[in-house]
Design an enzyme around this catalytic site. Structure first.
Site, PDB file in Angstrom:
ATOM      1  N   HIS A   1      -5.726  -5.158   1.656  1.00  0.00           N
ATOM      2  CA  HIS A   1      -5.030  -5.165   0.352  1.00  0.00           C
ATOM      3  C   HIS A   1      -4.407  -6.518   0.048  1.00  0.00           C
ATOM      4  O   HIS A   1      -4.127  -6.826  -1.110  1.00  0.00           O
ATOM      5  CB  HIS A   1      -3.950  -4.075   0.323  1.00  0.00           C
ATOM      6  CG  HIS A   1      -4.501  -2.717   0.045  1.00  0.00           C
ATOM      7  ND1 HIS A   1      -4.797  -1.823   1.042  1.00  0.00           N
ATOM      8  CD2 HIS A   1      -4.837  -2.123  -1.107  1.00  0.00           C
ATOM      9  CE1 HIS A   1      -5.287  -0.710   0.497  1.00  0.00           C
ATOM     10  NE2 HIS A   1      -5.319  -0.874  -0.808  1.00  0.00           N
TER      11      HIS A   1
ATOM     12  N   ASP B   1      -7.805  -0.378   5.926  1.00  0.00           N
ATOM     13  CA  ASP B   1      -7.096  -1.496   5.291  1.00  0.00           C
ATOM     14  C   ASP B   1      -6.895  -2.658   6.267  1.00  0.00           C
ATOM     15  O   ASP B   1      -5.758  -2.974   6.662  1.00  0.00           O
ATOM     16  CB  ASP B   1      -5.748  -1.009   4.734  1.00  0.00           C
ATOM     17  CG  ASP B   1      -5.060  -2.065   3.887  1.00  0.00           C
ATOM     18  OD1 ASP B   1      -3.842  -1.908   3.616  1.00  0.00           O
ATOM     19  OD2 ASP B   1      -5.719  -3.053   3.500  1.00  0.00           O
TER      20      ASP B   1
ATOM     21  N   SER C   1       3.040  -6.169   4.481  1.00  0.00           N
ATOM     22  CA  SER C   1       1.648  -5.696   4.696  1.00  0.00           C
ATOM     23  C   SER C   1       0.875  -6.693   5.536  1.00  0.00           C
ATOM     24  O   SER C   1       1.030  -7.910   5.372  1.00  0.00           O
ATOM     25  CB  SER C   1       0.927  -5.528   3.357  1.00  0.00           C
ATOM     26  OG  SER C   1       1.523  -4.501   2.603  1.00  0.00           O
TER      27      SER C   1
HETATM   28  N1  E7E Z   1       6.561   0.967   3.983  1.00  0.00           N
HETATM   29  C1  E7E Z   1       6.200   0.776   2.634  1.00  0.00           C
HETATM   30  C2  E7E Z   1       5.521  -0.520   2.319  1.00  0.00           C
HETATM   31  C3  E7E Z   1       4.957  -1.333   3.319  1.00  0.00           C
HETATM   32  C4  E7E Z   1       4.317  -2.527   2.953  1.00  0.00           C
HETATM   33  C5  E7E Z   1       4.236  -2.900   1.628  1.00  0.00           C
HETATM   34  C6  E7E Z   1       4.786  -2.095   0.655  1.00  0.00           C
HETATM   35  N2  E7E Z   1       4.657  -2.542  -0.648  1.00  0.00           N
HETATM   36  C7  E7E Z   1       5.436  -2.078  -1.673  1.00  0.00           C
HETATM   37  O1  E7E Z   1       6.257  -1.237  -1.541  1.00  0.00           O
HETATM   38  C8  E7E Z   1       5.296  -2.675  -2.998  1.00  0.00           C
HETATM   39  C9  E7E Z   1       4.077  -3.078  -3.491  1.00  0.00           C
HETATM   40  C10 E7E Z   1       4.014  -3.629  -4.770  1.00  0.00           C
HETATM   41  C11 E7E Z   1       5.161  -3.801  -5.533  1.00  0.00           C
HETATM   42  C12 E7E Z   1       6.398  -3.389  -4.984  1.00  0.00           C
HETATM   43  N3  E7E Z   1       7.679  -3.413  -5.465  1.00  0.00           N
HETATM   44  C13 E7E Z   1       8.481  -2.883  -4.511  1.00  0.00           C
HETATM   45  C14 E7E Z   1       9.936  -2.726  -4.603  1.00  0.00           C
HETATM   46  N4  E7E Z   1      10.531  -3.315  -5.642  1.00  0.00           N
HETATM   47  O2  E7E Z   1      10.546  -2.087  -3.736  1.00  0.00           O
HETATM   48  C15 E7E Z   1       7.780  -2.495  -3.423  1.00  0.00           C
HETATM   49  C16 E7E Z   1       6.454  -2.827  -3.735  1.00  0.00           C
HETATM   50  C17 E7E Z   1       5.423  -0.900   0.993  1.00  0.00           C
END
Ligand code: E7E
Length: 232
Positions: free
Chosen positions: A41, A89, A183
């Site tokens: 991703h 992924d 990520s």
């Molecule tokens: N373990 C959960 C986890 C782990 C890794 C990556 C993410 N990616 C997000 O959550 C994400 C993605 C895009 C916009 C976003 N805005 C926000 C936010 N404002 O909190 C989050 C995100 C979550």
């Protein structure tokens, strides 16, 4: 990383920052001298731009003696990865040249035995991802400890409702969690990389959406195959 702390400088010398136009976009882990493992991703937000891989860093902004940006010779997404799901992924990045290993740049062994990490096992995630819901970005590497949540429980409502496959694992996400920008980074249990962070429900720190990780042990043949097939 939500609810974590600043890592000791260079205490996680396998950590990679995937950068686009000089900005951190994802984490990664050094698994061989010329290879970084990350998440498929992470290539979505790229719009055909080029990746670079930062190794040996603690601070993203400050000059550090062992920090070095590597160009990417090849980026190999797992063929099963797609934008709609968290399946497969994984992303393998071949560096333009072998990384110079040191106290600050080291390879992290990954789990090769395809056996589930027992629920309750305390593992660690690290990254330069959001440290708040408002999207605060850290300059220094953050880390957090999380217990593994059983697949059986993780697949229930209100959690991930049967979307967690045998090739994924979950960690509790109450308050402490991975978040945007984490990520591609590793989940480390007992000193071995067991998982790669995936965005999952794109929600952070909410107990109803446990952190989701791709189980590296389920992809050993693919990883070894890609590295073996790549030209010198
Ligand atoms: N373990 C959960 C986890 C782990 C890794 C990556 C993410 N990616 C997000 O959550 C994400 C993605 C895009 C916009 C976003 N805005 C926000 C936010 N404002 O909190 C989050 C995100 C979550």
């Amino acid at each position: 990383i939500l609810g974590g702390s600043t890592a000791g400088a260079h205490q996680r010398p396998y950590m990679a920052s995937l950068q686009v136009d000089g900005h951190h976009v994802c984490g990664g882990l050094l698994i061989a001298e010329q290879w970084v493992l990350s998440a498929a991703h992470c290539m979505e937000d790229m719009k055909g731009k080029t990746f670079q891989v930062l190794l040996g860093a603690h601070s993203l902004s400050q000059p550090e003696p062992h920090k070095r940006l590597y160009a990417v010779r090849a980026a190999v997404r797992h063929p099963g990865s797609n934008i709609e799901t968290n399946d497969d992924d994984l992303l393998l990045l071949q560096l333009e040249e072998k990384a110079t290993l040191s106290e600050h740049v080291k390879i992290l062994p990954f789990q090769r035995q395809d056996v589930d990490v027992p629920p309750g096992t305390m593992c660690e995630a690290a990254g330069w991802g959001f440290t708040s819901h408002s999207g605060r970005k850290p300059d220094e590497l953050q880390q957090v400890e999380r217990p593994v949540k059983s697949r059986e429980e993780c697949n229930r409502r209100p959690y991930h409702d049967n979307t967690i496959t045998d090739k994924m694992l979950c960690t509790d996400s109450r308050k402490k969690d991975t978040c945007k920008g984490d990520s591609g980074g590793p989940l480390i249990c007992n000193g071995v990389a067991e998982g790669v962070v995936t965005a999952g429900a794109r929600v952070c720190g909410n107990y109803k959406k446990p952190g989701i990780y791709t189980r590296i042990a389920a992809y050993v043949d693919w990883i070894d195959g890609v590295m073996a097939a790549a030209e010198e």
